[in-house]
Design a protein around this motif. Structure first.
Motif, short mmCIF file in Angstrom:
data_model
loop_
_atom_site.label_atom_id
_atom_site.label_comp_id
_atom_site.label_asym_id
_atom_site.label_seq_id
_atom_site.Cartn_x
_atom_site.Cartn_y
_atom_site.Cartn_z
N GLN A 159 1.99 6.58 -6.75
CA GLN A 159 0.72 7.04 -7.32
C GLN A 159 0.20 6.03 -8.35
N ARG A 186 1.01 4.08 -2.92
CA ARG A 186 0.69 5.47 -2.60
C ARG A 186 1.82 6.40 -3.04
N SER A 187 3.06 6.02 -2.74
CA SER A 187 4.21 6.86 -3.11
C SER A 187 4.40 6.93 -4.62
N ARG A 213 0.82 -1.21 0.00
CA ARG A 213 0.00 0.00 0.00
C ARG A 213 0.85 1.26 0.00
#
Length: 203
Positions: free
Chosen positions: A53, A50-51, A46
């Protein structure tokens, strides 16, 4: 009759699917380096998505699980280590090779501390890196063996190179973790002195 080849890559947004997949994988490896090599950060599927994108769908397009990303990050850096050591040892006398090799390792592992932490610290906590980290040691050991007289018995060369490799690894580790208040130049000079002393240990 349609004569277009079914093997022609489909273009979308000016790039092929394979190109986009490669770019996404490279982005995940880069954020994996950030998360794995930054104190206090946590590398998870996750967090990587997230980092980067990206959605988890794209993560699993490149890696079957989180450990596979950890391994990919480490192996890319291990290849960098082997490459810089090969380049440093390409020509020159032993003293020059020693200085170039240490400078190259410091540039790679200290100037970008993320890389040093992945190479030296992460294997202590990431089980998936236990074997790959051991596989990297011969390249570093060879750097030390190159400083020993050819007349030194093989067993003694092994003992000396393993001992000094442990010393150099401990120095880099302590520097990365803030355990030594010395300058970069002092670290480089001391590591070079350690290597140059290898020949004297051989007797």
């Amino acid at each position: 009759m349609n004569t277009a080849s079914t093997d022609t890559p489909r273009i979308w947004g000016g790039t092929t699917l394979a190109t986009r997949q490669k770019a996404r994988r490279e982005k995940l490896v880069e954020v994996g380096l950030d998360l794995l090599g930054t104190p206090g950060a946590t590398l998870s599927v996750r967090a990587a998505c997230r980092s980067a994108q990206l959605t988890e769908r794209y993560f699993y397009e490149s890696f079957p699980d989180r450990d596979a990303l950890v391994l990919a990050v480490y192996e890319e850096l291990a290849d960098e280590v082997r490459q810089v050591l090969d380049e440093a040892a390409s020509e020159g006398d032993p003293a020059e090779v020693a200085r170039r090799s240490i400078e190259a390792l410091v540039t790679l592992m200290v100037d970008d501390r993320r890389k040093g932490r992945v190479l030296l610290v992460a294997p202590l906590t990431e089980a998936v890196l236990a074997q790959p980290s051991q596989a990297l040691l011969p390249a570093l050991g060879e750097l030390i063996r190159s400083k020993l007289p050819r007349s030194t018995p093989a067993e003694q060369r092994t003992l000396i190179s393993v001992g000094l490799l442990g010393s150099l690894t401990a120095l880099f580790y302590a520097y990365l973790e803030g355990g030594m208040q010395v300058t970069r130049e002092q670290l480089v000079d001391h590591c070079i002195a350690v290597l140059n002393h290898a020949g004297h240990l051989a007797g």
